[in-house]
Design an enzyme around this catalytic site. Structure first.
Site, PDB file in Angstrom:
ATOM      1  N   ASN A   1      27.519  32.294  16.359  1.00  0.00           N
ATOM      2  CA  ASN A   1      27.655  33.672  16.807  1.00  0.00           C
ATOM      3  C   ASN A   1      27.379  34.563  15.534  1.00  0.00           C
ATOM      4  O   ASN A   1      26.583  35.745  15.571  1.00  0.00           O
ATOM      5  CB  ASN A   1      28.935  34.105  17.614  1.00  0.00           C
ATOM      6  CG  ASN A   1      29.151  33.572  18.916  1.00  0.00           C
ATOM      7  OD1 ASN A   1      28.107  33.193  19.592  1.00  0.00           O
ATOM      8  ND2 ASN A   1      30.235  33.683  19.519  1.00  0.00           N
TER       9      ASN A   1
ATOM     10  N   GLY B   1      25.521   1.964  25.470  1.00  0.00           N
ATOM     11  CA  GLY B   1      27.043   1.910  24.991  1.00  0.00           C
ATOM     12  C   GLY B   1      27.245   1.383  23.380  1.00  0.00           C
ATOM     13  O   GLY B   1      28.284   1.970  22.930  1.00  0.00           O
TER      14      GLY B   1
ATOM     15  N   GLN C   1       8.180   5.794  29.776  1.00  0.00           N
ATOM     16  CA  GLN C   1       7.920   7.211  29.234  1.00  0.00           C
ATOM     17  C   GLN C   1       8.918   8.103  29.326  1.00  0.00           C
ATOM     18  O   GLN C   1       8.916   8.926  28.547  1.00  0.00           O
ATOM     19  CB  GLN C   1       6.750   7.526  30.612  1.00  0.00           C
ATOM     20  CG  GLN C   1       5.897   8.896  30.012  1.00  0.00           C
ATOM     21  CD  GLN C   1       4.951   9.088  31.046  1.00  0.00           C
ATOM     22  OE1 GLN C   1       5.316   9.421  32.347  1.00  0.00           O
ATOM     23  NE2 GLN C   1       3.700   9.130  30.606  1.00  0.00           N
TER      24      GLN C   1
ATOM     25  N   GLY D   1      43.749  33.387   7.968  1.00  0.00           N
ATOM     26  CA  GLY D   1      43.462  34.542   8.801  1.00  0.00           C
ATOM     27  C   GLY D   1      42.004  35.300   8.752  1.00  0.00           C
ATOM     28  O   GLY D   1      41.954  36.156   9.505  1.00  0.00           O
TER      29      GLY D   1
ATOM     30  N   ARG E   1      23.228  29.134   3.521  1.00  0.00           N
ATOM     31  CA  ARG E   1      23.002  28.612   4.873  1.00  0.00           C
ATOM     32  C   ARG E   1      21.668  28.143   5.070  1.00  0.00           C
ATOM     33  O   ARG E   1      21.406  27.361   5.993  1.00  0.00           O
ATOM     34  CB  ARG E   1      23.365  29.891   5.966  1.00  0.00           C
ATOM     35  CG  ARG E   1      22.421  31.031   5.637  1.00  0.00           C
ATOM     36  CD  ARG E   1      22.945  32.018   6.764  1.00  0.00           C
ATOM     37  NE  ARG E   1      24.510  32.220   6.686  1.00  0.00           N
ATOM     38  CZ  ARG E   1      24.888  33.457   6.330  1.00  0.00           C
ATOM     39  NH1 ARG E   1      24.032  34.626   6.373  1.00  0.00           N
ATOM     40  NH2 ARG E   1      26.081  33.740   6.121  1.00  0.00           N
TER      41      ARG E   1
ATOM     42  N   GLU F   1      29.690  28.255   6.880  1.00  0.00           N
ATOM     43  CA  GLU F   1      29.019  29.239   6.249  1.00  0.00           C
ATOM     44  C   GLU F   1      28.426  30.271   7.308  1.00  0.00           C
ATOM     45  O   GLU F   1      27.132  30.696   7.761  1.00  0.00           O
ATOM     46  CB  GLU F   1      27.578  28.643   5.697  1.00  0.00           C
ATOM     47  CG  GLU F   1      28.312  27.673   4.473  1.00  0.00           C
ATOM     48  CD  GLU F   1      27.210  27.473   3.538  1.00  0.00           C
ATOM     49  OE1 GLU F   1      26.173  28.490   3.069  1.00  0.00           O
ATOM     50  OE2 GLU F   1      27.359  26.408   2.672  1.00  0.00           O
TER      51      GLU F   1
ATOM     52  N   TYR G   1      32.086  41.175  -2.786  1.00  0.00           N
ATOM     53  CA  TYR G   1      31.546  40.939  -1.363  1.00  0.00           C
ATOM     54  C   TYR G   1      30.097  40.797  -1.627  1.00  0.00           C
ATOM     55  O   TYR G   1      29.496  39.757  -0.730  1.00  0.00           O
ATOM     56  CB  TYR G   1      31.951  42.281  -0.555  1.00  0.00           C
ATOM     57  CG  TYR G   1      31.002  43.580  -0.981  1.00  0.00           C
ATOM     58  CD1 TYR G   1      31.566  44.471  -2.128  1.00  0.00           C
ATOM     59  CD2 TYR G   1      29.761  43.875  -0.163  1.00  0.00           C
ATOM     60  CE1 TYR G   1      30.992  45.450  -2.399  1.00  0.00           C
ATOM     61  CE2 TYR G   1      29.052  45.024  -0.684  1.00  0.00           C
ATOM     62  CZ  TYR G   1      29.653  45.976  -1.944  1.00  0.00           C
ATOM     63  OH  TYR G   1      29.089  46.852  -2.323  1.00  0.00           O
TER      64      TYR G   1
ATOM     65  N   TYR H   1      36.330  46.031   1.889  1.00  0.00           N
ATOM     66  CA  TYR H   1      35.576  45.075   1.208  1.00  0.00           C
ATOM     67  C   TYR H   1      35.336  45.392  -0.110  1.00  0.00           C
ATOM     68  O   TYR H   1      34.842  44.555  -1.215  1.00  0.00           O
ATOM     69  CB  TYR H   1      34.083  44.953   2.095  1.00  0.00           C
ATOM     70  CG  TYR H   1      33.212  46.112   1.929  1.00  0.00           C
ATOM     71  CD1 TYR H   1      32.149  46.198   0.920  1.00  0.00           C
ATOM     72  CD2 TYR H   1      33.382  47.072   3.018  1.00  0.00           C
ATOM     73  CE1 TYR H   1      31.410  47.265   0.890  1.00  0.00           C
ATOM     74  CE2 TYR H   1      32.442  48.298   2.862  1.00  0.00           C
ATOM     75  CZ  TYR H   1      31.550  48.191   1.920  1.00  0.00           C
ATOM     76  OH  TYR H   1      30.723  49.083   1.991  1.00  0.00           O
TER      77      TYR H   1
HETATM   78  C1  LIG Z   1      34.563  21.271   7.357  1.00  0.00           C
HETATM   79  C2  LIG Z   1      34.620  22.920   6.933  1.00  0.00           C
HETATM   80  C3  LIG Z   1      34.228  22.964   5.616  1.00  0.00           C
HETATM   81  C4  LIG Z   1      34.478  24.495   5.217  1.00  0.00           C
HETATM   82  N1  LIG Z   1      33.956  24.588   4.049  1.00  0.00           N
HETATM   83  C5  LIG Z   1      34.344  25.746   3.374  1.00  0.00           C
HETATM   84  C6  LIG Z   1      34.255  26.248   1.960  1.00  0.00           C
HETATM   85  O1  LIG Z   1      33.842  25.411   1.265  1.00  0.00           O
HETATM   86  N2  LIG Z   1      34.386  27.473   1.526  1.00  0.00           N
HETATM   87  C7  LIG Z   1      35.079  28.773   2.528  1.00  0.00           C
HETATM   88  O2  LIG Z   1      35.151  29.525   2.093  1.00  0.00           O
HETATM   89  N3  LIG Z   1      34.852  28.222   3.867  1.00  0.00           N
HETATM   90  C8  LIG Z   1      34.760  26.952   4.176  1.00  0.00           C
HETATM   91  N4  LIG Z   1      34.765  26.928   5.653  1.00  0.00           N
HETATM   92  C9  LIG Z   1      35.295  27.791   6.484  1.00  0.00           C
HETATM   93  C10 LIG Z   1      34.286  28.172   7.735  1.00  0.00           C
HETATM   94  O3  LIG Z   1      33.205  28.908   6.769  1.00  0.00           O
HETATM   95  C11 LIG Z   1      34.845  29.042   8.721  1.00  0.00           C
HETATM   96  O4  LIG Z   1      35.804  27.799   9.332  1.00  0.00           O
HETATM   97  C12 LIG Z   1      33.860  29.740   9.685  1.00  0.00           C
HETATM   98  O5  LIG Z   1      33.194  30.805   8.910  1.00  0.00           O
HETATM   99  C13 LIG Z   1      34.546  30.222  10.810  1.00  0.00           C
HETATM  100  O6  LIG Z   1      35.837  30.835  10.548  1.00  0.00           O
HETATM  101  P1  LIG Z   1      37.302  30.485  11.510  1.00  0.00           P
HETATM  102  O7  LIG Z   1      37.113  29.127  11.368  1.00  0.00           O
HETATM  103  O8  LIG Z   1      38.285  31.505  10.842  1.00  0.00           O
HETATM  104  O9  LIG Z   1      36.620  30.894  12.930  1.00  0.00           O
HETATM  105  P2  LIG Z   1      36.804  32.265  13.807  1.00  0.00           P
HETATM  106  O10 LIG Z   1      36.361  33.335  12.887  1.00  0.00           O
HETATM  107  O11 LIG Z   1      38.283  32.306  14.108  1.00  0.00           O
HETATM  108  O12 LIG Z   1      35.953  31.928  14.947  1.00  0.00           O
HETATM  109  C14 LIG Z   1      36.341  31.517  16.183  1.00  0.00           C
HETATM  110  C15 LIG Z   1      35.335  31.478  17.199  1.00  0.00           C
HETATM  111  O13 LIG Z   1      35.295  32.917  17.532  1.00  0.00           O
HETATM  112  C16 LIG Z   1      33.881  33.539  17.400  1.00  0.00           C
HETATM  113  N5  LIG Z   1      33.822  34.868  16.875  1.00  0.00           N
HETATM  114  C17 LIG Z   1      34.380  35.350  15.961  1.00  0.00           C
HETATM  115  N6  LIG Z   1      34.021  36.578  15.632  1.00  0.00           N
HETATM  116  C18 LIG Z   1      33.318  36.747  16.439  1.00  0.00           C
HETATM  117  C19 LIG Z   1      32.512  38.116  16.807  1.00  0.00           C
HETATM  118  N7  LIG Z   1      32.608  39.203  16.241  1.00  0.00           N
HETATM  119  N8  LIG Z   1      31.502  38.134  17.908  1.00  0.00           N
HETATM  120  C20 LIG Z   1      31.275  36.914  18.389  1.00  0.00           C
HETATM  121  N9  LIG Z   1      32.234  35.626  18.349  1.00  0.00           N
HETATM  122  C21 LIG Z   1      32.931  35.671  17.154  1.00  0.00           C
HETATM  123  C22 LIG Z   1      33.201  32.430  16.444  1.00  0.00           C
HETATM  124  O14 LIG Z   1      31.806  32.531  16.617  1.00  0.00           O
HETATM  125  C23 LIG Z   1      33.953  30.953  16.576  1.00  0.00           C
HETATM  126  O15 LIG Z   1      33.256  30.374  17.654  1.00  0.00           O
HETATM  127  C24 LIG Z   1      34.819  25.329   6.091  1.00  0.00           C
HETATM  128  C25 LIG Z   1      35.219  25.017   7.502  1.00  0.00           C
HETATM  129  C26 LIG Z   1      35.200  23.772   7.713  1.00  0.00           C
HETATM  130  C27 LIG Z   1      35.548  23.437   9.148  1.00  0.00           C
END
Ligand SMILES: Cc1cc2nc3c(=O)[nH]c(=O)nc-3n(C[C@H](O)[C@H](O)[C@H](O)COP(=O)(O)OP(=O)(O)OC[C@H]3O[C@@H](n4cnc5c(N)ncnc54)[C@H](O)[C@@H]3O)c2cc1C
Length: 390
Positions: free
Chosen positions: A378, A351, A290, A140, A254, A374, A243, A189
């Site tokens: 957005n 291909g 080119q 969540g 990042r 990370e 936090y 937080y």
């Molecule tokens: C392969 C992989 C490895 C990972 N490794 C780690 C790890 O080691 N440790 C860890 O803690 N986490 C990890 N993560 C989690 C990762 O950091 C989160 O998936 C990421 O931060 C996005 O969160 P969410 O997936 O809940 O997407 P959401 O937050 O639900 O976002 C969905 C979409 O909505 C957009 N969005 C959300 N809020 C806003 C806003 N306020 N304004 C504009 N756009 C918005 C987002 O940009 C995105 O496009 C990993 C994820 C993956 C897929």
């Protein structure tokens, strides 16, 4: 000023390496070609990194780059970690992210926030064979990371953690986890606290592994905390300061993702350049057209811009200068660049590029994650805009 003096003052150029950086970079590049390249396809298919390869990464010295000598680490800079992540990702971005999480998130958090006791207990292990993972995200709470629901209840001289973490990189390989939980959800937080959890702690289990589009060899798993007892001395930083631990570590982490994207794009471009010189159509190598030359020139230019942004953010961090905006910009730019450049590489292979017999389709799949983890693109733009409009 001599060239050496200018370099020492950091005035020469971002891509000018001192002797130590050059040697380190060469060693990692040679290791990647020798030890990783032959395994890339198999690791992608089997979705795992063999433990024997991880042991070799420890021997190479890339798993404890910034850990001080006294704890058995490399005693080097953050910039060295960035060079390692870039060089490894050029061959396999899954290995790149394993090393990235170990150095730029886990070890970094220990160095910055760990008590002397935590450093003494964990840094020698992290330098010598123990993999670390960093657990913030939950089902969540992703972009809204501090909405996390994992609870930490104080009991005697310990905390008891209950909740589920999702998406945790290195979870299958790791023995030490930095877990963010809240001691008081009503405090927002300010309730968030960072804990050091060992794999063997009762109530802790690594759950389901995700079946992913790219970086398939890198494990991404759920963590289950079911009344998991964590000694009070395993709080990283202070109670309620989690936090800060999370924000400050991710700001640096990042830059590592930027390096991963630069490395994998360079890998894709290397393959594409070699291929266009060999592939003949209309009676000559396609590199003679080119249209193809300009596509390669543009990709190389975007890649160079991304690399300079990554190196600049890393060097600012090592110089203890502000780097928040630069780090967000380098991740945003390099992950978008990586999508273009790897897509072009597939395109130039025609291909064949679309098949698993050639390496570029994997790098194209691997590139997408840069815009997600990370902090999504957005969220990087939100950080940049906040700084600009403050
Ligand atoms: C392969 C992989 C490895 C990972 N490794 C780690 C790890 O080691 N440790 C860890 O803690 N986490 C990890 N993560 C989690 C990762 O950091 C989160 O998936 C990421 O931060 C996005 O969160 P969410 O997936 O809940 O997407 P959401 O937050 O639900 O976002 C969905 C979409 O909505 C957009 N969005 C959300 N809020 C806003 C806003 N306020 N304004 C504009 N756009 C918005 C987002 O940009 C995105 O496009 C990993 C994820 C993956 C897929």
């Amino acid at each position: 000023m001599s060239v050496e003096q200018m370099a020492a003052a950091g005035a020469l150029s971002l891509t000018h390496f001192n002797e130590e950086e050059q040697l380190f970079r060469r060693a990692v590049t040679e290791f990647a070609a020798r030890e990783i390249r032959p395994l890339v396809r198999e690791m992608d298919e089997q979705a795992r990194i063999p433990r024997a390869l991880i042991d070799k990464l420890f021997d190479l010295g890339v798993m404890g780059v910034e850990i001080p000598d006294e704890f058995g680490g490399g005693g080097a800079t953050f910039f060295h970690s960035i060079l390692a992540v870039e060089a490894l990702s050029r061959v396999d971005p899954s290995v790149g992210v394993l090393v990235d999480v170990q150095n730029t998130l886990c070890i970094n958090a220990f160095l910055r926030w760990g008590s002397d006791d935590l450093k003494r207990r964990y840094l020698p292990k992290l330098a010598a064979g123990t993999v670390g993972a960093y657990a913030l995200s939950e089902a969540g709470s992703g972009s809204d990371a501090f909405a996390l629901a994992t609870r930490a209840a104080g009991r005697d001289d310990a905390f008891v953690l209950t909740g589920r973490k999702l998406w945790i990189t290195n979870a299958n390989e790791a023995d030490v986890f930095i877990v963010l939980a809240t001691i008081d959800p009503s405090a927002g937080y300010r309730g968030i606290t960072a804990f050091i959890v060992e794999r063997g702690f009762p109530g802790f289990t690594v759950g389901k592994k995700e079946d992913k589009l790219g970086i398939r060899a890198s494990s991404t798993c759920e963590l289950l905390l079911d009344d998991c007892r964590v000694p009070a001395e395993n709080v990283l930083g202070t109670v309620g300061q989690g936090y800060k631990v999370a924000i400050e570590t991710l700001n640096e982490g990042r830059i590592g993702i930027g390096a991963q994207m630069v490395g994998l794009s360079q890998g894709a471009l290397d393959h594409a350049i070699a291929y266009v010189k060999e592939r003949k159509q209309f009676g000559k190598p396609i590199a003679d057209f080119q249209g193809v030359q300009f596509q390669i020139a543009k990709a190389a230019t975007e890649l160079e811009a991304a690399r300079l942004m990554v190196y600049n953010a890393a060097r600012l961090r090592d110089a203890r200068l502000p780097f928040l905006t630069e780090a967000a910009m380098c991740k945003l730019f390099s992950s978008e660049m990586a999508e273009h450049v790897t897509s072009l590489a597939v395109q130039l292979f025609g291909g064949y590029g679309y098949t698993k017999d050639y390496p570029v389709e994997k790098l194209y799949r691997d590139a997408k994650i840069g815009q997600i983890y990370e902090g999504t693109s957005n969220m990087q733009m939100a950080t940049i805009a906040k700084q600009l409009l403050a």
